[in-house]
Design an enzyme around this catalytic site. Structure first.
Site, mmCIF file in Angstrom:
data_model
loop_
_atom_site.group_PDB
_atom_site.id
_atom_site.type_symbol
_atom_site.label_atom_id
_atom_site.label_comp_id
_atom_site.label_asym_id
_atom_site.label_seq_id
_atom_site.Cartn_x
_atom_site.Cartn_y
_atom_site.Cartn_z
ATOM 1 N N HIS A 111 1.065 -1.002 -0.186
ATOM 2 C CA HIS A 111 -0.305 0.211 -0.025
ATOM 3 C C HIS A 111 0.814 1.216 0.211
ATOM 4 C CE1 HIS A 111 -3.135 -2.807 1.815
ATOM 5 N NE2 HIS A 111 -3.721 -2.558 0.356
ATOM 6 N N HIS A 152 -8.145 -7.626 -7.470
ATOM 7 C CA HIS A 152 -7.944 -8.765 -6.520
ATOM 8 C C HIS A 152 -8.107 -7.809 -4.971
ATOM 9 C CE1 HIS A 152 -5.497 -10.776 -9.029
ATOM 10 N NE2 HIS A 152 -5.725 -12.025 -8.131
ATOM 11 N N SER A 193 -6.133 -1.717 -0.131
ATOM 12 C CA SER A 193 -5.776 -0.527 -1.440
ATOM 13 C C SER A 193 -6.952 0.025 -2.116
ATOM 14 C CB SER A 193 -5.704 -1.848 -2.631
ATOM 15 O OG SER A 193 -6.283 -2.977 -2.558
ATOM 16 N N GLU A 249 -13.253 -8.136 -7.714
ATOM 17 C CA GLU A 249 -13.397 -9.532 -6.021
ATOM 18 C C GLU A 249 -13.981 -10.650 -6.796
ATOM 19 O OE1 GLU A 249 -12.087 -11.857 -3.582
ATOM 20 O OE2 GLU A 249 -11.433 -9.576 -4.109
ATOM 21 N N ASP A 251 -13.062 -13.899 -12.389
ATOM 22 C CA ASP A 251 -12.356 -13.817 -12.309
ATOM 23 C C ASP A 251 -11.204 -12.626 -12.895
ATOM 24 O OD1 ASP A 251 -10.116 -16.589 -12.915
ATOM 25 O OD2 ASP A 251 -9.961 -14.962 -14.972
ATOM 26 N N ASP A 278 -2.700 -8.743 -6.882
ATOM 27 C CA ASP A 278 -1.898 -9.353 -6.219
ATOM 28 C C ASP A 278 -2.907 -10.308 -5.903
ATOM 29 O OD1 ASP A 278 -3.960 -7.371 -5.690
ATOM 30 O OD2 ASP A 278 -3.588 -6.833 -3.255
#
Length: 288
Positions: free
Chosen positions: A19, A42, A99, A117, A153, A174
Site C-alpha cells: 500500500h 484483487h 487498496s 473481486e 475472474d 496481488d
C-alpha cells in the site's frame, strides 16, 4: 482461490509494503492534470476492522500497521509518512484501509477506478464500503469517482478492460498465491498488460515463501526478460522486505511468509529510491 480470506492478514507487513508503493505511484500519477485509470485486480473488502476476531487471532495487524503507528512519523521515509497519514485517519475508528480505499483517496473527477473481486463475502463488503465517504484528517470526504466494482475472474476482467479509454494509469495485481498456478496466471496477466497497454504502470505483489522460492524466481526472471524484449524495452524494478529469518520459517512454526516484494513495470521517476528507503526502514522496525 475462494478459500483465502484477507481478514486474517490485513495490515500486515505485506500490506504496508504494497500500500505504500501503491500510494507513491498514485501520488506520481496525480502530479499531472491529465486523468488516469486504476485497475485493482484483487480488490478485497476495501476496509477491515482491526478488532475482527480473525485478525486478532493471527496478530498480523498488531505486528504490522499497529506497530508502525507507534513509531515517530518524523523519522520515516517520506513515502511511508504519506501512507501512515492516510491510515491514521482510519485507525482512530478501529479500521484499516485496504487498496480500494487508498485508490479512492487519490481519485479525482475524470479518473476511472475498476475493482474486481471474486470471493462472495469480500465482494459484498467491497460494494458496501465503496459507498462510504473517505476518512481524512479534515473529516469525512466524498470520493469524486464512482468505483466500477466487478464480480468474477480477475484475469478475464483485466484482459477485457485493457486498454482502457484513458491510457495513463496503473494496474495492481496481488493474488493469494495459494498454489503454483497463481504464479503462472500472475505472469500471464502482467504480460497481457504489457502487450495491450504498454504505457501502464504495473504493480505486482509477490510473497517470499521458502516452499515457493523456485516459482518466485522463475516468475520475476520471466517478467524481466519479457519486458526487455519489447520493441521499446520496459524498465522494471524489484523491492523486497524480509521480516523473518527464512531458515527459521518452517511448516511447524506456523507463519510461512518471511517477507514479500513488489515488482514494478514502468516505475515512476524516483520510485526505486523511495521504496528502497521504505524497505530499509521496515526491516529495521518490523523484523522479528
Amino acid at each position: 482461490m475462494l478459500s483465502y480470506q484477507h481478514e486474517y492478514h490485513a495490515g500486515n507487513h505485506a500490506d504496508i509494503l504494497k500500500h505504500t508503493c501503491l500510494l507513491a505511484i498514485l501520488r506520481s500519477l496525480r502530479k499531472k492534470d491529465k486523468p488516469f485509470t486504476v485497475i485493482d485486480c484483487h480488490a478485497g473488502a476495501g476496509r477491515f476492522r482491526l478488532d475482527d476476531e480473525r485478525l486478532v487471532k493471527t496478530g498480523e495487524a498488531k505486528e504490522g500497521i499497529e506497530a508502525l503507528l507507534t513509531q515517530d512519523a518524523a523519522g520515516m521515509p517520506p513515502a511511508l509518512q504519506d501512507y501512515v497519514s492516510v491510515e491514521e485517519n482510519y485507525h482512530t475508528l478501529g479500521l484499516y484501509a485496504g487498496s480500494p480505499e487508498i485508490e479512492r483517496f487519490c481519485m479525482r473527477d475524470g479518473d476511472a477506478l475498476h475493482l474486481t473481486e471474486k470471493h462472495p463475502s469480500a465482494l459484498q463488503s467491497l460494494r458496501t464500503n465503496v459507498r462510504f465517504p473517505l476518512l481524512t484528517a479534515d473529516g469525512e470526504q466524498n470520493c469524486p469517482v464512482r468505483a466500477d466494482v466487478r464480480e468474477g475472474d480477475s484475469y478475464a476482467t483485466l484482459k477485457a478492460l485493457c486498454p482502457p479509454p484513458v491510457r495513463r494509469g496503473l494496474v495492481l495485481i496481488d493474488p493469494s498465491y495459494e498454489d503454483a498456478e497463481d504464479y503462472v496466471r500472475a505472469r500471464e496477466a502482467v504480460e497481457t498488460v504489457i502487450t495491450k497497454w504498454n504505457t501502464a504502470v504495473i504493480a505486482l505483489w509477490f510473497p517470499l515463501l521458502v516452499r515457493r522460492k523456485n516459482e518466485t524466481a522463475q516468475l520475476l526472471s520471466a517478467l524481466e526478460d519479457f519486458a526487455k524484449l519489447q520493441a521499446v524495452p520496459k524498465e522494471t524494478m524489484r523491492c523486497t522486505v524480509t521480516v523473518r529469518n527464512p531458515e527459521e520459517t518452517t511448516e511447524a512454526a506456523g507463519p510461512h511468509l518471511y517477507g514479500s516484494g513488489m515488482f514494478i513495470v514502468n516505475p515512476p521517476w524516483k520510485l526505486r529510491e523511495e521504496m528502497e528507503a521504505v524497505a530499509g526502514y521496515m526491516e529495521g522496525k518490523l523484523r522479528r
